[in-house]
Write a protein that holds these residues in place. Sequence first.
Motif, PDB file in Angstrom:
ATOM      1  N   PRO A   2       0.754  -1.112  -0.067  1.00 22.22           N
ATOM      2  CA  PRO A   2      -0.088  -0.036  -0.157  1.00 22.22           C
ATOM      3  C   PRO A   2       0.851   1.184  -0.054  1.00 22.22           C
ATOM      4  O   PRO A   2       2.123   1.211   0.304  1.00 22.22           O
ATOM      5  CB  PRO A   2      -0.798  -0.053   1.314  1.00 22.22           C
ATOM      6  N   GLU A   3       0.308   2.508  -0.322  1.00 20.60           N
ATOM      7  CA  GLU A   3       1.108   3.641  -0.414  1.00 20.60           C
ATOM      8  C   GLU A   3       1.542   3.844   1.069  1.00 20.60           C
ATOM      9  O   GLU A   3       2.670   4.357   1.276  1.00 20.60           O
ATOM     10  CB  GLU A   3       0.131   4.682  -0.935  1.00 20.60           C
ATOM     11  N   THR A   4       0.706   3.789   1.962  1.00 24.47           N
ATOM     12  CA  THR A   4       0.806   3.993   3.572  1.00 24.47           C
ATOM     13  C   THR A   4      -0.096   3.208   4.340  1.00 24.47           C
ATOM     14  O   THR A   4      -0.944   2.460   3.652  1.00 24.47           O
ATOM     15  CB  THR A   4       0.818   5.324   3.703  1.00 24.47           C
ATOM     16  N   LEU A   5       0.129   3.308   5.517  1.00 27.06           N
ATOM     17  CA  LEU A   5      -0.936   2.781   6.557  1.00 27.06           C
ATOM     18  C   LEU A   5      -1.909   3.784   7.144  1.00 27.06           C
ATOM     19  O   LEU A   5      -1.089   4.432   7.966  1.00 27.06           O
ATOM     20  CB  LEU A   5      -0.287   1.883   7.512  1.00 27.06           C
ATOM     21  N   SER A   6      -3.099   3.711   6.743  1.00 25.15           N
ATOM     22  CA  SER A   6      -4.010   4.900   7.335  1.00 25.15           C
ATOM     23  C   SER A   6      -4.881   4.457   8.465  1.00 25.15           C
ATOM     24  O   SER A   6      -5.566   3.051   8.197  1.00 25.15           O
ATOM     25  CB  SER A   6      -4.771   5.499   6.234  1.00 25.15           C
ATOM     26  N   CYS A   7      -5.358   5.108   9.408  1.00 25.39           N
ATOM     27  CA  CYS A   7      -6.144   4.466  10.376  1.00 25.39           C
ATOM     28  C   CYS A   7      -7.322   5.509  10.528  1.00 25.39           C
ATOM     29  O   CYS A   7      -6.769   6.871  10.628  1.00 25.39           O
ATOM     30  CB  CYS A   7      -5.451   4.214  11.656  1.00 25.39           C
ATOM     31  N   ASP A   8      -8.634   5.360  10.675  1.00 26.50           N
ATOM     32  CA  ASP A   8      -9.513   6.121  10.660  1.00 26.50           C
ATOM     33  C   ASP A   8      -9.866   6.663  12.246  1.00 26.50           C
ATOM     34  O   ASP A   8     -10.495   7.553  12.595  1.00 26.50           O
ATOM     35  CB  ASP A   8     -10.805   5.480  10.268  1.00 26.50           C
ATOM     36  N   ASP A   9      -9.128   5.982  13.184  1.00 31.17           N
ATOM     37  CA  ASP A   9      -9.343   6.311  14.808  1.00 31.17           C
ATOM     38  C   ASP A   9      -8.309   7.606  15.118  1.00 31.17           C
ATOM     39  O   ASP A   9      -7.218   7.530  14.887  1.00 31.17           O
ATOM     40  CB  ASP A   9      -8.837   5.101  15.603  1.00 31.17           C
ATOM     41  N   ALA A  10      -9.134   8.539  15.418  1.00 30.12           N
ATOM     42  CA  ALA A  10      -8.247   9.791  15.714  1.00 30.12           C
ATOM     43  C   ALA A  10      -7.413   9.678  16.799  1.00 30.12           C
ATOM     44  O   ALA A  10      -6.470  10.498  16.887  1.00 30.12           O
ATOM     45  CB  ALA A  10      -9.334  10.859  16.021  1.00 30.12           C
ATOM     46  N   ASP A  11      -7.806   8.761  17.757  1.00 31.63           N
ATOM     47  CA  ASP A  11      -6.781   8.509  18.754  1.00 31.63           C
ATOM     48  C   ASP A  11      -5.652   7.609  18.818  1.00 31.63           C
ATOM     49  O   ASP A  11      -4.720   7.353  19.438  1.00 31.63           O
ATOM     50  CB  ASP A  11      -7.554   7.966  20.153  1.00 31.63           C
ATOM     51  N   PHE A  12      -5.365   7.120  17.496  1.00 32.90           N
ATOM     52  CA  PHE A  12      -4.454   6.095  17.250  1.00 32.90           C
ATOM     53  C   PHE A  12      -3.122   6.929  16.906  1.00 32.90           C
ATOM     54  O   PHE A  12      -3.127   7.539  15.901  1.00 32.90           O
ATOM     55  CB  PHE A  12      -4.989   5.239  15.941  1.00 32.90           C
ATOM     56  N   VAL A  13      -1.932   6.522  17.457  1.00 35.42           N
ATOM     57  CA  VAL A  13      -0.750   7.085  17.257  1.00 35.42           C
ATOM     58  C   VAL A  13       0.106   6.069  16.976  1.00 35.42           C
ATOM     59  O   VAL A  13       0.600   4.921  17.737  1.00 35.42           O
ATOM     60  CB  VAL A  13      -0.301   7.873  18.301  1.00 35.42           C
ATOM     61  N   ARG A  14       0.659   5.680  15.563  1.00 35.41           N
ATOM     62  CA  ARG A  14       1.646   4.640  15.346  1.00 35.41           C
ATOM     63  C   ARG A  14       2.933   4.504  16.019  1.00 35.41           C
ATOM     64  O   ARG A  14       3.286   5.655  16.122  1.00 35.41           O
ATOM     65  CB  ARG A  14       1.712   4.696  13.951  1.00 35.41           C
ATOM     66  N   LEU A  15       3.092   3.473  16.393  1.00 35.08           N
ATOM     67  CA  LEU A  15       4.548   3.118  17.110  1.00 35.08           C
ATOM     68  C   LEU A  15       5.615   3.808  15.966  1.00 35.08           C
ATOM     69  O   LEU A  15       5.571   3.520  14.779  1.00 35.08           O
ATOM     70  CB  LEU A  15       4.800   1.867  17.345  1.00 35.08           C
ATOM     71  N   GLY A  16       6.533   4.622  16.565  1.00 32.21           N
ATOM     72  CA  GLY A  16       7.539   5.210  15.669  1.00 32.21           C
ATOM     73  C   GLY A  16       8.711   3.947  15.664  1.00 32.21           C
ATOM     74  O   GLY A  16       8.573   2.902  16.104  1.00 32.21           O
ATOM     75  N   GLN A  17       9.542   4.243  14.623  1.00 31.31           N
ATOM     76  CA  GLN A  17      10.803   3.429  14.313  1.00 31.31           C
ATOM     77  C   GLN A  17      11.905   3.875  15.203  1.00 31.31           C
ATOM     78  O   GLN A  17      12.445   4.844  15.034  1.00 31.31           O
ATOM     79  CB  GLN A  17      11.183   3.339  12.709  1.00 31.31           C
ATOM     80  N   PRO A  18      12.158   3.081  16.079  1.00 30.92           N
ATOM     81  CA  PRO A  18      13.179   3.359  16.981  1.00 30.92           C
ATOM     82  C   PRO A  18      14.713   3.204  16.637  1.00 30.92           C
ATOM     83  O   PRO A  18      15.774   3.120  17.689  1.00 30.92           O
ATOM     84  CB  PRO A  18      12.934   2.795  18.591  1.00 30.92           C
TER      85      PRO A  18
END
Length: 200
Positions: free
Chosen positions: A43-59
């Motif tokens: 996919p182009e990216t990973l999109s989430c409709d949940d406004a409270d969702f914050v994707r884990l960063g790459q550490p």
Amino acid sequence: MKRTRRDLLRRTAATVTAAGSVGAAGCLDFAAGDGPQGPEGTPETLSCDDADFVRLGQPFEEPVESTTVDAPNTRFELATEGTAETYGQSVRLVLRNTGDGSATALGEYAYSVQRETAEGWLDVRGSTTGAAVDLPRSEATMDPGSSYSWSIELDEAALASAVPDLELAVCPPLGAGTHRFVYWGIVDAPPIGVEFELVG
């Protein structure tokens, strides 16, 4: 009672029809939600409709090493059972210190489960609290021969609950495509990872 050839053919046709109905019901069950429901391919990216969702960063910033990595004074190997796994089944991985020296690691949760997208590798998991979170880290010495092992079940609920005391979710749902497991917790060493295909 006398049976004719016509009776036999009629009975056989009814049996085949019944078997075909059972097969179709199984396909309908799978289509109703038993397989991966997220985007397929890359996919182009990973999109989430949940406004409270914050994707884990790459550490980590360094390129990911494949299967073996050198740490100060020792070497690590990451092994997996295969390069493809079915949705709902488990990916089994073992990280082992195969060298002669000891190294410091950041614990069993210092890993990412990422999906390949057009904009790069993104973690499939994220916080549901509206704020960014960090995965737990606990320093431990890994002596020669010591190891971490994981059995990661490939469904949304299992991935979200794999780290205790963190409110995580997988968003969007998992989809068929290229994923990777990356362990980034070996101190003073590059991250090490393996790619695998998630299939329906």
